[in-house]
Design a protein around this motif. Sequence first.
Motif, PDB file in Angstrom:
ATOM      1  N   ASN A 112      26.262 -65.271  14.207  1.00 17.49           N
ATOM      2  CA  ASN A 112      28.011 -65.547  13.605  1.00 17.49           C
ATOM      3  C   ASN A 112      28.598 -65.487  15.137  1.00 17.49           C
ATOM      4  OD1 ASN A 112      29.329 -65.337  12.270  1.00 17.49           O
ATOM      5  ND2 ASN A 112      28.572 -63.711  11.112  1.00 17.49           N
ATOM      6  N   CYS A 200      17.867 -63.665  13.009  1.00 16.73           N
ATOM      7  CA  CYS A 200      18.973 -64.056  12.900  1.00 16.73           C
ATOM      8  C   CYS A 200      19.388 -62.484  12.892  1.00 16.73           C
ATOM      9  CB  CYS A 200      19.446 -64.470  11.254  1.00 16.73           C
ATOM     10  SG  CYS A 200      20.679 -64.237  10.449  1.00 16.73           S
ATOM     11  N   THR A 202      21.263 -58.758  11.256  1.00  6.61           N
ATOM     12  CA  THR A 202      22.115 -58.757  10.303  1.00  6.61           C
ATOM     13  C   THR A 202      23.942 -58.422  10.918  1.00  6.61           C
ATOM     14  OG1 THR A 202      21.575 -56.443  11.116  1.00  6.61           O
ATOM     15  CG2 THR A 202      19.771 -56.988   9.640  1.00  6.61           C
ATOM     16  N   HIS A 248      24.672 -67.510   8.452  1.00  6.80           N
ATOM     17  CA  HIS A 248      24.449 -66.515   8.058  1.00  6.80           C
ATOM     18  C   HIS A 248      22.930 -66.790   7.317  1.00  6.80           C
ATOM     19  CE1 HIS A 248      24.890 -63.132   5.799  1.00  6.80           C
ATOM     20  NE2 HIS A 248      25.244 -63.480   4.084  1.00  6.80           N
ATOM     21  N   VAL A 249      21.888 -65.878   7.427  1.00  5.56           N
ATOM     22  CA  VAL A 249      20.584 -66.029   6.875  1.00  5.56           C
ATOM     23  C   VAL A 249      20.380 -67.386   7.264  1.00  5.56           C
ATOM     24  CG1 VAL A 249      19.049 -64.834   5.519  1.00  5.56           C
ATOM     25  CG2 VAL A 249      21.693 -64.150   5.536  1.00  5.56           C
ATOM     26  N   THR A 346      19.346 -60.699   5.019  1.00  7.11           N
ATOM     27  CA  THR A 346      18.510 -61.563   5.992  1.00  7.11           C
ATOM     28  C   THR A 346      17.853 -61.119   6.005  1.00  7.11           C
ATOM     29  OG1 THR A 346      20.845 -60.825   7.181  1.00  7.11           O
ATOM     30  CG2 THR A 346      18.979 -60.907   8.507  1.00  7.11           C
ATOM     31  N   GLU A 347      17.100 -60.013   5.576  1.00 14.26           N
ATOM     32  CA  GLU A 347      15.982 -59.268   5.694  1.00 14.26           C
ATOM     33  C   GLU A 347      14.385 -59.978   4.613  1.00 14.26           C
ATOM     34  OE1 GLU A 347      18.096 -55.470   7.352  1.00 14.26           O
ATOM     35  OE2 GLU A 347      18.366 -57.410   6.001  1.00 14.26           O
ATOM     36  N   SER A 349      14.531 -63.315   4.473  1.00  7.22           N
ATOM     37  CA  SER A 349      15.274 -64.827   4.057  1.00  7.22           C
ATOM     38  C   SER A 349      15.847 -65.596   3.761  1.00  7.22           C
ATOM     39  CB  SER A 349      13.548 -65.623   3.650  1.00  7.22           C
ATOM     40  OG  SER A 349      12.622 -64.684   4.809  1.00  7.22           O
ATOM     41  N   PRO A 350      16.977 -66.105   2.461  1.00  3.56           N
ATOM     42  CA  PRO A 350      17.556 -64.419   1.728  1.00  3.56           C
ATOM     43  C   PRO A 350      16.092 -64.400   0.130  1.00  3.56           C
ATOM     44  CG  PRO A 350      18.857 -66.131   2.036  1.00  3.56           C
ATOM     45  CD  PRO A 350      17.621 -66.641   2.628  1.00  3.56           C
ATOM     46  N   THR A 539      29.851 -60.649   7.838  1.00  5.63           N
ATOM     47  CA  THR A 539      30.052 -61.583   6.875  1.00  5.63           C
ATOM     48  C   THR A 539      30.415 -61.866   5.500  1.00  5.63           C
ATOM     49  OG1 THR A 539      28.259 -60.463   5.918  1.00  5.63           O
ATOM     50  CG2 THR A 539      27.525 -61.996   7.240  1.00  5.63           C
TER      51      THR A 539
END
Length: 561
Positions: A112, A200, A202, A248-249, A346-347, A349-350, A539
């Motif tokens: 990012n 990716c 956070t 972003h994700v 993000t955790e 994948s999303p 983000t």
Amino acid sequence: MTPDTRVNQLQKRQEINVLGQMMNMELTVNSLIDHAARYHGDAEIVSIGTDGNPSRSDWATVSERSRQLASALRTAGYVQGDRCATICWNNVGHLECYLGISGGGMVCHTINPRLFPEQLVYVINNAQDKVIFFDKTFLPIVSNIRDRLETVEKFVLMSEPDEEIAVQFPGLLFYEEFLQRGTPNANWPEIAENQASSLCYTSGTTGNPKGVLYSHRSTVLHALVAAQPDALNLSARDVVMPVVPMFHVNAWGVPYITAMVGAKLVLPGPGLDGQSLVKLIDSESVTIALGVPTIWQGLLSALDELGSSAQSLKRTVIGGSACPPSMMSEFRGKYGVEVVHAWGMTETSPIGTVNALLSKHNTLSEEGRNKIRESQGRPPYGVQLKIVGEDGHQLPEDGIAQGNLRIRGHWVVADYFGVEPNQTLEEDGWFETGDVASINDDGFMTIRDRSKDIIKSGGEWISTVELEGIAMGHSAINEAAVVAASHDKWDERPILLAVKIPDANITEEELLAHYQGKVAKWQIPDRAIFVEGLPRNATGKVLKNKLRSEYGEVLVNKPAS
């Protein structure tokens, strides 16, 4: 037990232990592009460059160039598992990196560019990136941090050779030249589905960003489920525009999903203002667009300004933060666009939940259906949710009880990248999301707040998300954030920070009066303070910690009446 009985039981156990006799094919990212090239090769990919000019490609061409990129990376000495970073907009070159890096067995680390320089240096060094592919827009950023990067060996600018830039940046490589080092349509290497495919980080508001390392298997499973009718509902008949950034994700999985279904893909580049997006929707007949609420505010304003009805647009998927009910109503009532609420991290994948109504909701009034649409939706197959109290015990799913939201599933993080194993999940094996939510008996989940943002006033909980949605429903308000302020009597009370639309004329009293009849009187903010803008992280999420720091004492010694 008779001998015959024992024989029968032994036979049954043997039958149970027989393995299924089906083909075993690895679930890998390169299988997605192979499918797209073979069966949807002529489906268009429209890309807006950093110069604002459009270009056109297709899945067959992207497949060929992705294979060539994978071959070029191997020729340059990179091996499976090496991290290769990207700092790029949503464009076709970035898509080729997505597929070529992961398809070649390396790890695509999307970065990012809105992170602070110190955070950029941290994530690149923490990931131990070997190569950085970046768009011309980000040349100053990369130049500024170059000397602090510990593992990066090659810097590749996503363009044709440019002598002037080459002089400014010694050792710089250019994407089109670098690509020529590889063999067109080279064979993909053998990859195991549990190998890492992308990385990716956070963008948390405190501490260093944390890396989430996705596998080929989790990525493909996520794409399979996300494409389903009760999820994002994408098909080869769609024209898909991901406005959510590819850094972003993984653009919410859209690059992988569209390859899987063979949809036309419209990549908007750096121009994410409302007018640019409206023109793309109309010129390319976009049927579904995906992004965060702040993007769609600009789009709605531009539709009015340009006199467009966005005739082709059928659906918009909104995530990242709660969508104000007023925005949903305007999209549906004025333009006939279905707004699909979704939630994830993000955790995850999303995709964690997507709002798709059930058949029994057809009998409800439009108002009743709209109320359900305001929730973040239900988990698709592959993930499970629960809410727990402070003691960790599960709470009832009655739509009333609210607690800490936990999730587990096929594409949910098990351990953060580079962190000691078994430090990420709770003792019960679930991931703590940091959200406070309720879940009803149909599985519809509603985010009540972030656990760090929810307000406890006099022992009662107040949802900042609900109060913000009401404020956003006022025609004079462009943005809103509600935070807790210290209070002598009630410990803390809500205050509203609001950004007016240009030339709006509204007083604090008028805005607070807007809450009457919409929430209980004791939940109405004590103050409405007009500000020029709201601080946001990389983000686009509002930095409420900064707002609390600045405005957290405005009510001290000033109790509400």
